[in-house]
Enzyme design. Structure first.
Site, PDB file in Angstrom:
ATOM      1  N   LYS A   9      12.887 -25.523 -14.330  1.00 54.00           N
ATOM      2  CA  LYS A   9      13.572 -26.398 -15.382  1.00 54.00           C
ATOM      3  C   LYS A   9      12.645 -27.374 -16.100  1.00 54.00           C
ATOM      4  O   LYS A   9      11.467 -27.351 -15.699  1.00 54.00           O
ATOM      5  CB  LYS A   9      14.809 -27.345 -14.847  1.00 54.00           C
ATOM      6  CG  LYS A   9      15.969 -26.266 -14.105  1.00 54.00           C
ATOM      7  CD  LYS A   9      16.958 -27.183 -13.542  1.00 54.00           C
ATOM      8  CE  LYS A   9      18.255 -26.435 -12.990  1.00 54.00           C
ATOM      9  NZ  LYS A   9      19.033 -27.289 -12.159  1.00 54.00           N
ATOM     10  N   TYR A  49      25.522 -22.690 -18.490  1.00 50.64           N
ATOM     11  CA  TYR A  49      26.424 -23.703 -17.654  1.00 50.64           C
ATOM     12  C   TYR A  49      27.683 -23.619 -18.146  1.00 50.64           C
ATOM     13  O   TYR A  49      28.318 -24.583 -17.562  1.00 50.64           O
ATOM     14  CB  TYR A  49      25.585 -24.770 -17.555  1.00 50.64           C
ATOM     15  CG  TYR A  49      24.494 -25.015 -16.597  1.00 50.64           C
ATOM     16  CD1 TYR A  49      24.682 -24.621 -15.412  1.00 50.64           C
ATOM     17  CD2 TYR A  49      23.334 -25.216 -17.267  1.00 50.64           C
ATOM     18  CE1 TYR A  49      23.140 -24.788 -14.974  1.00 50.64           C
ATOM     19  CE2 TYR A  49      22.159 -25.163 -16.695  1.00 50.64           C
ATOM     20  CZ  TYR A  49      22.130 -25.213 -15.311  1.00 50.64           C
ATOM     21  OH  TYR A  49      20.846 -24.995 -14.665  1.00 50.64           O
ATOM     22  N   ASN A 112      16.314 -31.324 -10.538  1.00 49.47           N
ATOM     23  CA  ASN A 112      16.079 -30.620  -9.305  1.00 49.47           C
ATOM     24  C   ASN A 112      15.216 -29.437  -9.582  1.00 49.47           C
ATOM     25  O   ASN A 112      15.117 -28.462  -8.649  1.00 49.47           O
ATOM     26  CB  ASN A 112      17.342 -30.441  -8.571  1.00 49.47           C
ATOM     27  CG  ASN A 112      18.328 -29.473  -9.229  1.00 49.47           C
ATOM     28  OD1 ASN A 112      17.973 -29.247 -10.352  1.00 49.47           O
ATOM     29  ND2 ASN A 112      19.469 -29.154  -8.882  1.00 49.47           N
ATOM     30  N   HIS A 115      16.493 -23.607 -11.054  1.00 50.41           N
ATOM     31  CA  HIS A 115      17.825 -22.769 -11.152  1.00 50.41           C
ATOM     32  C   HIS A 115      17.457 -21.501 -10.689  1.00 50.41           C
ATOM     33  O   HIS A 115      16.496 -20.710 -10.712  1.00 50.41           O
ATOM     34  CB  HIS A 115      18.215 -22.634 -12.529  1.00 50.41           C
ATOM     35  CG  HIS A 115      19.500 -21.862 -12.502  1.00 50.41           C
ATOM     36  ND1 HIS A 115      20.656 -22.215 -12.338  1.00 50.41           N
ATOM     37  CD2 HIS A 115      19.557 -20.369 -12.756  1.00 50.41           C
ATOM     38  CE1 HIS A 115      21.669 -21.156 -12.398  1.00 50.41           C
ATOM     39  NE2 HIS A 115      20.724 -20.223 -12.884  1.00 50.41           N
ATOM     40  N   GLU A 126      23.606 -14.121 -16.083  1.00 53.24           N
ATOM     41  CA  GLU A 126      22.334 -14.905 -16.531  1.00 53.24           C
ATOM     42  C   GLU A 126      21.305 -14.244 -17.148  1.00 53.24           C
ATOM     43  O   GLU A 126      20.636 -14.718 -18.048  1.00 53.24           O
ATOM     44  CB  GLU A 126      21.983 -15.960 -15.378  1.00 53.24           C
ATOM     45  CG  GLU A 126      23.180 -16.867 -15.065  1.00 53.24           C
ATOM     46  CD  GLU A 126      22.951 -17.637 -13.847  1.00 53.24           C
ATOM     47  OE1 GLU A 126      22.023 -17.452 -12.889  1.00 53.24           O
ATOM     48  OE2 GLU A 126      23.982 -18.454 -13.415  1.00 53.24           O
TER      49      GLU A 126
HETATM   50  N1  UDP Z   1      24.222 -31.253 -11.302  1.00 52.91           N
HETATM   51  C1  UDP Z   1      23.976 -32.580 -11.369  1.00 52.91           C
HETATM   52  N2  UDP Z   1      24.995 -33.443 -10.405  1.00 52.91           N
HETATM   53  C2  UDP Z   1      25.956 -32.793 -10.066  1.00 52.91           C
HETATM   54  C3  UDP Z   1      26.026 -31.423  -9.598  1.00 52.91           C
HETATM   55  C4  UDP Z   1      25.156 -30.668 -10.456  1.00 52.91           C
HETATM   56  O1  UDP Z   1      23.434 -33.036 -12.244  1.00 52.91           O
HETATM   57  O2  UDP Z   1      26.926 -33.485  -9.291  1.00 52.91           O
HETATM   58  C5  UDP Z   1      23.282 -30.450 -12.104  1.00 52.91           C
HETATM   59  C6  UDP Z   1      22.141 -29.999 -11.066  1.00 52.91           C
HETATM   60  O3  UDP Z   1      20.775 -29.993 -11.907  1.00 52.91           O
HETATM   61  C7  UDP Z   1      22.390 -28.551 -10.754  1.00 52.91           C
HETATM   62  C8  UDP Z   1      23.011 -27.883 -11.842  1.00 52.91           C
HETATM   63  O4  UDP Z   1      23.842 -29.177 -12.468  1.00 52.91           O
HETATM   64  O5  UDP Z   1      21.254 -27.794 -10.190  1.00 52.91           O
HETATM   65  C9  UDP Z   1      24.191 -26.928 -11.712  1.00 52.91           C
HETATM   66  O6  UDP Z   1      24.937 -27.190 -10.468  1.00 52.91           O
HETATM   67  P1  UDP Z   1      25.330 -26.176  -9.427  1.00 52.91           P
HETATM   68  O7  UDP Z   1      26.480 -26.657  -8.780  1.00 52.91           O
HETATM   69  O8  UDP Z   1      25.522 -24.776  -9.983  1.00 52.91           O
HETATM   70  O9  UDP Z   1      24.042 -26.145  -8.644  1.00 52.91           O
HETATM   71  P2  UDP Z   1      22.955 -25.103  -8.322  1.00 52.91           P
HETATM   72  O10 UDP Z   1      23.571 -23.708  -8.371  1.00 52.91           O
HETATM   73  O11 UDP Z   1      22.044 -25.349  -9.412  1.00 52.91           O
HETATM   74  O12 UDP Z   1      22.193 -25.319  -6.962  1.00 52.91           O
HETATM   75 MG    MG Z   2      24.766 -22.934  -9.829  1.00 59.83          MG
END
Ligand code: UDP
Ligand code: MG
Length: 138
Positions: A9, A49, A112, A115, A126
């Site tokens: 990211k 997303y 974080n 991805h 994706e």
């Molecule tokens: N995210 C966020 N706040 C939340 C949950 C998710 O900012 O409460 C962001 C975070 O960057 C995350 C992305 O949205 O990586 C996608 O969320 P997901 O639950 O799919 O997490 P991932 O698959 O990336 O672990």
């Molecule tokens: Mg995810």
């Protein structure tokens, strides 16, 4: 061989973590089958997303992923989808196991670093958003 979609990211790219992250995957033995640097447009971000549309964090997430260049890749290996998720660590860096990418390089969920696809269906969906099949090596 299984394949997955990974994106470093904008915060990871800005902070110069691309090499460190690629090294972790390469040392594990995974093959990089496609790799590119791109600016994620609103349109790509919305497709990527899609499942999060309407959630409170969605606008911030779109702003985050479009805030600078991203390094997108397809990587291949045995059980690579699940293993990449383990190498990345939990979504919230504070809950991610020590030694994972998110625990080692991030502090908050909103930044974080990485991805990775969460299932076979997500991986294929994706990959198709970011790559043409002709850009992916065997
Ligand atoms: N995210 C966020 N706040 C939340 C949950 C998710 O900012 O409460 C962001 C975070 O960057 C995350 C992305 O949205 O990586 C996608 O969320 P997901 O639950 O799919 O997490 P991932 O698959 O990336 O672990
Ligand atoms: Mg995810």
């Amino acid at each position: 061989m299984e394949r997955t979609f990974v994106a470093i990211k904008p915060d990871g790219v800005k902070r110069g973590l691309v090499g460190e992250i690629l090294t972790r995957f390469e040392k594990r033995g995974y093959k990089i089958a496609a790799l590119k640097v791109l600016n994620v447009t609103e349109e790509i971000a919305q497709k990527h997303y899609e499942e999060h549309i309407g959630k409170p964090f969605y606008p911030g997430l779109i702003e985050y992923i479009t805030s600078g260049p991203v390094v997108a890749m397809v990587i291949k290996g045995e059980n690579v989808i699940e293993e990449v998720r383990r190498i990345m660590g939990a979504t919230d860096p504070n809950k991610a196991a020590i030694g994972t990418i998110r625990a080692d390089y991030a502090q908050v969920m909103q930044r974080n670093v990485i991805h990775g696809s969460d299932s076979k269906a997500s991986a294929e969906r994706e990959i198709a958003i970011y790559f043409d099949e002709s850009e992916i090596c065997e």
